[in-house]
Design a protein around this motif. Sequence first.
Motif, short mmCIF file in Angstrom:
data_model
loop_
_atom_site.label_atom_id
_atom_site.label_comp_id
_atom_site.label_asym_id
_atom_site.label_seq_id
_atom_site.Cartn_x
_atom_site.Cartn_y
_atom_site.Cartn_z
N LEU A 85 0.55 -22.05 10.60
CA LEU A 85 1.66 -21.27 11.14
C LEU A 85 2.99 -21.98 10.92
O LEU A 85 4.00 -21.35 10.55
CB LEU A 85 1.45 -21.03 12.64
N ALA A 86 3.01 -23.29 11.13
CA ALA A 86 4.23 -24.07 10.95
C ALA A 86 4.73 -23.99 9.51
O ALA A 86 5.94 -23.85 9.26
CB ALA A 86 3.97 -25.52 11.34
N GLU A 87 3.81 -24.04 8.56
CA GLU A 87 4.20 -23.95 7.15
C GLU A 87 4.79 -22.58 6.83
O GLU A 87 5.80 -22.48 6.11
CB GLU A 87 2.98 -24.22 6.26
N LYS A 88 4.19 -21.54 7.34
CA LYS A 88 4.70 -20.18 7.11
C LYS A 88 6.06 -19.98 7.76
O LYS A 88 6.94 -19.30 7.22
CB LYS A 88 3.70 -19.14 7.63
N GLY A 92 9.23 -18.97 5.79
CA GLY A 92 9.51 -17.56 6.04
C GLY A 92 8.56 -16.66 5.28
O GLY A 92 8.94 -15.58 4.82
N GLU A 93 7.32 -17.09 5.15
CA GLU A 93 6.33 -16.34 4.36
C GLU A 93 5.78 -15.13 5.11
O GLU A 93 5.84 -15.05 6.33
CB GLU A 93 5.17 -17.26 3.97
N LYS A 94 5.22 -14.20 4.33
CA LYS A 94 4.55 -13.06 4.91
C LYS A 94 3.23 -13.53 5.54
O LYS A 94 2.67 -14.54 5.16
CB LYS A 94 4.26 -12.00 3.85
N THR A 97 2.81 -13.21 11.30
CA THR A 97 2.30 -12.64 12.56
C THR A 97 0.79 -12.82 12.71
O THR A 97 0.29 -13.07 13.81
CB THR A 97 2.65 -11.14 12.65
N ASP A 98 0.07 -12.71 11.61
CA ASP A 98 -1.39 -12.91 11.66
C ASP A 98 -1.72 -14.37 11.98
O ASP A 98 -2.64 -14.66 12.75
CB ASP A 98 -2.04 -12.52 10.34
N ALA A 99 -0.95 -15.27 11.40
CA ALA A 99 -1.14 -16.70 11.66
C ALA A 99 -0.84 -17.02 13.13
O ALA A 99 -1.54 -17.80 13.77
CB ALA A 99 -0.26 -17.53 10.73
N ASP A 164 14.54 -13.35 14.40
CA ASP A 164 15.37 -14.11 13.46
C ASP A 164 14.55 -15.24 12.85
O ASP A 164 13.90 -16.02 13.57
CB ASP A 164 16.58 -14.69 14.20
N ALA A 165 14.56 -15.33 11.51
CA ALA A 165 13.74 -16.31 10.79
C ALA A 165 14.07 -17.74 11.17
O ALA A 165 13.18 -18.60 11.27
CB ALA A 165 13.92 -16.11 9.29
#
Length: 222
Positions: A85-88, A92-94, A97-99, A164-165
């Motif tokens: 999750l931290a990497e995403k 700002g990857e797609k 929310t699933d992560a 906000d990203a």
Amino acid sequence: MVRIRTGMRRFTTQMVSTTKRRAGLSSRRSSMLSSVRSKRSGVLGTSSWMDVMNKNSVQSSRLARANYERLQKASDSLVEQTGLLAEKADMGEKGLTDAAAKVVTDFNDTLKCLKQTSGVLNDYYRQSMKETVMGQKRELEVIGITVGTDGSLSLNKDKLAEADAEKVKNLLGTSSVFAKRVNAVASRAADNARANAQSVSSQYTASGRLANSYLSRYNFRG
């Protein structure tokens, strides 16, 4: 006539003596038999008692080991999913929310396992995880993560997707307080659970051998 009566008396006396001796022998045999039965009963009683203790020990050990194994699994998964999750969040990857949903599930599972598994360290880890999210309760709610009174989390995927990203990165990214603290606490909880699971297994083995050894000595002496 006198001789005949005297002979009869002697014969009668001998019969009475013989009967008494036989009766005494029978009594001694009965006494010995009762003693043997008592000893056997004592051995069986001790054996049954030890069997009950052994059974209770097995059940307690299995329960404790199962709790530690569940805690280890949940906390290991939390470490992995928090890292993903931290990497995403950083990129700002797609799929963010699933992560985040997986992290929320593992976070709650770890809290639950820590509560069900007794121990000073586990209480400390659970309190640390709770304080981590409670300290950022308002900030996390802004991006769709709600913190309950017990420290458990719930996620609003739509709200997180629209957040906000930069805020998401600051709160969930690799440099965030959330990622660092959750990773550190969950890692230690997993290591502690793993060590305890192994300890419980070895203690049970030693206990079982001790019980069997005791029964063997008792039967031999009995």
